[in-house]
Design a protein around this motif. Structure first.
Motif, PDB file in Angstrom:
ATOM      1  N   MET A   1      43.149  45.291  58.584  1.00 55.03           N
ATOM      2  CA  MET A   1      42.115  44.482  57.948  1.00 55.03           C
ATOM      3  C   MET A   1      42.728  43.777  56.750  1.00 55.03           C
ATOM      4  SD  MET A   1      38.765  46.903  57.913  1.00 55.03           S
ATOM      5  CE  MET A   1      38.192  47.757  59.376  1.00 55.03           C
ATOM      6  N   CYS A   2      42.247  42.587  56.489  1.00 58.71           N
ATOM      7  CA  CYS A   2      42.627  41.841  55.295  1.00 58.71           C
ATOM      8  C   CYS A   2      41.526  42.093  54.274  1.00 58.71           C
ATOM      9  CB  CYS A   2      42.739  40.359  55.635  1.00 58.71           C
ATOM     10  SG  CYS A   2      43.041  39.322  54.208  1.00 58.71           S
ATOM     11  N   VAL A   3      41.857  42.727  53.165  1.00 58.35           N
ATOM     12  CA  VAL A   3      40.844  43.174  52.206  1.00 58.35           C
ATOM     13  C   VAL A   3      40.796  42.248  50.987  1.00 58.35           C
ATOM     14  CG1 VAL A   3      40.053  45.078  50.749  1.00 58.35           C
ATOM     15  CG2 VAL A   3      41.153  45.572  52.951  1.00 58.35           C
ATOM     16  N   LEU A   4      39.613  41.704  50.742  1.00 56.73           N
ATOM     17  CA  LEU A   4      39.358  40.952  49.519  1.00 56.73           C
ATOM     18  C   LEU A   4      38.757  41.942  48.535  1.00 56.73           C
ATOM     19  CD1 LEU A   4      37.670  37.798  51.098  1.00 56.73           C
ATOM     20  CD2 LEU A   4      40.070  38.097  50.460  1.00 56.73           C
ATOM     21  N   GLN A   5      39.452  42.167  47.445  1.00 59.64           N
ATOM     22  CA  GLN A   5      39.013  43.192  46.498  1.00 59.64           C
ATOM     23  C   GLN A   5      38.302  42.593  45.303  1.00 59.64           C
ATOM     24  OE1 GLN A   5      41.290  46.674  45.655  1.00 59.64           O
ATOM     25  NE2 GLN A   5      42.954  45.951  46.942  1.00 59.64           N
ATOM     26  N   CYS A   6      37.564  43.464  44.622  1.00 62.64           N
ATOM     27  CA  CYS A   6      36.952  43.076  43.364  1.00 62.64           C
ATOM     28  C   CYS A   6      38.049  43.008  42.301  1.00 62.64           C
ATOM     29  CB  CYS A   6      35.865  44.061  42.959  1.00 62.64           C
ATOM     30  SG  CYS A   6      36.054  45.713  43.550  1.00 62.64           S
ATOM     31  N   VAL A   7      37.687  42.478  41.162  1.00 64.13           N
ATOM     32  CA  VAL A   7      38.606  42.434  40.026  1.00 64.13           C
ATOM     33  C   VAL A   7      38.341  43.675  39.191  1.00 64.13           C
ATOM     34  CG1 VAL A   7      39.243  41.161  37.955  1.00 64.13           C
ATOM     35  CG2 VAL A   7      38.686  39.929  40.049  1.00 64.13           C
ATOM     36  N   TYR A   8      39.398  44.416  38.923  1.00 63.08           N
ATOM     37  CA  TYR A   8      39.259  45.663  38.172  1.00 63.08           C
ATOM     38  C   TYR A   8      39.551  45.417  36.695  1.00 63.08           C
ATOM     39  CZ  TYR A   8      39.461  47.528  42.886  1.00 63.08           C
ATOM     40  OH  TYR A   8      39.201  47.781  44.204  1.00 63.08           O
ATOM     41  N   ASN A   9      38.690  45.909  35.848  1.00 61.14           N
ATOM     42  CA  ASN A   9      38.841  45.774  34.392  1.00 61.14           C
ATOM     43  C   ASN A   9      39.678  46.957  33.899  1.00 61.14           C
ATOM     44  OD1 ASN A   9      38.576  45.299  31.670  1.00 61.14           O
ATOM     45  ND2 ASN A   9      36.353  45.530  31.617  1.00 61.14           N
ATOM     46  N   VAL A  10      40.974  46.926  34.229  1.00 53.49           N
ATOM     47  CA  VAL A  10      41.846  48.064  33.943  1.00 53.49           C
ATOM     48  C   VAL A  10      41.996  48.349  32.457  1.00 53.49           C
ATOM     49  CG1 VAL A  10      43.125  47.919  36.108  1.00 53.49           C
ATOM     50  CG2 VAL A  10      43.936  46.633  34.136  1.00 53.49           C
ATOM     51  N   ASP A  11      41.832  47.318  31.631  1.00 53.61           N
ATOM     52  CA  ASP A  11      41.946  47.517  30.182  1.00 53.61           C
ATOM     53  C   ASP A  11      40.620  47.913  29.548  1.00 53.61           C
ATOM     54  OD1 ASP A  11      44.667  46.887  30.252  1.00 53.61           O
ATOM     55  OD2 ASP A  11      44.240  44.741  30.071  1.00 53.61           O
ATOM     56  N   LYS A  12      39.576  48.019  30.361  1.00 55.76           N
ATOM     57  CA  LYS A  12      38.235  48.426  29.899  1.00 55.76           C
ATOM     58  C   LYS A  12      37.740  47.551  28.749  1.00 55.76           C
ATOM     59  CE  LYS A  12      38.427  51.864  32.800  1.00 55.76           C
ATOM     60  NZ  LYS A  12      38.300  51.459  34.169  1.00 55.76           N
ATOM     61  N   LYS A  13      37.984  46.252  28.866  1.00 59.61           N
ATOM     62  CA  LYS A  13      37.543  45.313  27.837  1.00 59.61           C
ATOM     63  C   LYS A  13      36.039  45.100  27.939  1.00 59.61           C
ATOM     64  CE  LYS A  13      41.877  42.830  27.591  1.00 59.61           C
ATOM     65  NZ  LYS A  13      42.556  41.557  27.642  1.00 59.61           N
ATOM     66  N   ASP A  14      35.429  44.870  26.781  1.00 58.28           N
ATOM     67  CA  ASP A  14      34.017  44.503  26.762  1.00 58.28           C
ATOM     68  C   ASP A  14      33.890  43.100  27.352  1.00 58.28           C
ATOM     69  OD1 ASP A  14      33.193  46.881  25.565  1.00 58.28           O
ATOM     70  OD2 ASP A  14      33.472  46.070  23.537  1.00 58.28           O
ATOM     71  N   LEU A  15      32.909  42.912  28.215  1.00 60.35           N
ATOM     72  CA  LEU A  15      32.722  41.618  28.857  1.00 60.35           C
ATOM     73  C   LEU A  15      31.429  40.974  28.367  1.00 60.35           C
ATOM     74  CD1 LEU A  15      33.623  42.646  32.526  1.00 60.35           C
ATOM     75  CD2 LEU A  15      35.082  41.471  30.877  1.00 60.35           C
ATOM     76  N   SER A  16      31.485  39.670  28.193  1.00 62.11           N
ATOM     77  CA  SER A  16      30.286  38.930  27.805  1.00 62.11           C
ATOM     78  C   SER A  16      29.395  38.761  29.041  1.00 62.11           C
ATOM     79  CB  SER A  16      30.668  37.550  27.263  1.00 62.11           C
ATOM     80  OG  SER A  16      31.186  36.738  28.314  1.00 62.11           O
ATOM     81  N   ALA A  17      28.153  38.391  28.808  1.00 62.22           N
ATOM     82  CA  ALA A  17      27.225  38.146  29.920  1.00 62.22           C
ATOM     83  C   ALA A  17      27.763  37.037  30.828  1.00 62.22           C
ATOM     84  CB  ALA A  17      25.848  37.778  29.379  1.00 62.22           C
ATOM     85  N   SER A  18      28.368  36.040  30.232  1.00 58.27           N
ATOM     86  CA  SER A  18      28.941  34.934  30.994  1.00 58.27           C
ATOM     87  C   SER A  18      30.097  35.407  31.892  1.00 58.27           C
ATOM     88  CB  SER A  18      29.430  33.847  30.037  1.00 58.27           C
ATOM     89  OG  SER A  18      30.110  32.843  30.732  1.00 58.27           O
ATOM     90  N   GLU A  19      30.945  36.266  31.349  1.00 55.76           N
ATOM     91  CA  GLU A  19      32.068  36.799  32.137  1.00 55.76           C
ATOM     92  C   GLU A  19      31.563  37.659  33.294  1.00 55.76           C
ATOM     93  OE1 GLU A  19      35.598  37.108  28.798  1.00 55.76           O
ATOM     94  OE2 GLU A  19      33.992  38.600  28.763  1.00 55.76           O
ATOM     95  N   ILE A  20      30.554  38.463  33.041  1.00 57.38           N
ATOM     96  CA  ILE A  20      29.978  39.295  34.097  1.00 57.38           C
ATOM     97  C   ILE A  20      29.366  38.412  35.179  1.00 57.38           C
ATOM     98  CG2 ILE A  20      28.133  40.957  34.621  1.00 57.38           C
ATOM     99  CD1 ILE A  20      28.728  42.170  31.803  1.00 57.38           C
TER     100      ILE A  20
END
Length: 126
Positions: free
Chosen positions: A51-70
């Motif tokens: 299978m060819c897997v399209l993955q989510c983006v992982y926030n490995v640095d655990k940065k706070d995200l703005s509403a716009s980024e989410i």
């Protein structure tokens, strides 16, 4: 025949020769609490189940995200669902969060196959 059409035909024939179109493309969906498991599952799906897997983006640095980024990340993930043949739902211990429920509903609405990890694992021995 124009050059663009010739190039497209060549590319399609080349991909068929390589077996690229033999792969089912899946977008992996699951709670970020299963981040490590999703990475491992994606590896197995690509290496063992073709299978060819399209993955989510992982926030490995655990940065706070703005509403716009989410919002951008969510739009991007739904676009990955659009591009895939199916969605692969990582539902460890039966857990499906609210966002993943929305992704399942969207996938079904646009006619995508929905594969649940718990079902696939028991069937395939994962």
């Amino acid at each position: 025949m124009n050059l663009l059409i010739s190039c497209r035909i060549f590319f399609i024939n080349y991909c068929v020769t390589l077996g690229v179109y033999d792969l089912k493309t899946v977008t992996i969906c699951g709670s970020m609490r299963f981040e490590d498991e999703m990475k491992s599952i994606a590896f197995l799906l690509e290496t063992k189940y073709k299978m060819c897997v399209l993955q989510c983006v992982y926030n490995v640095d655990k940065k706070d995200l703005s509403a716009s980024e989410i919002e951008t990340l969510n739009k991007s993930h739904f676009r990955k669902i659009d591009m895939a043949d199916a969605v692969y739902i990582v539902n460890i211990n039966g857990y499906i969060g609210e966002q993943v429920k929305k992704e399942i509903a969207y996938a079904r609405k646009i006619g995508k196959e929905v594969i649940f990890h718990t079902d696939f694992r028991s069937k395939e021995g994962l």
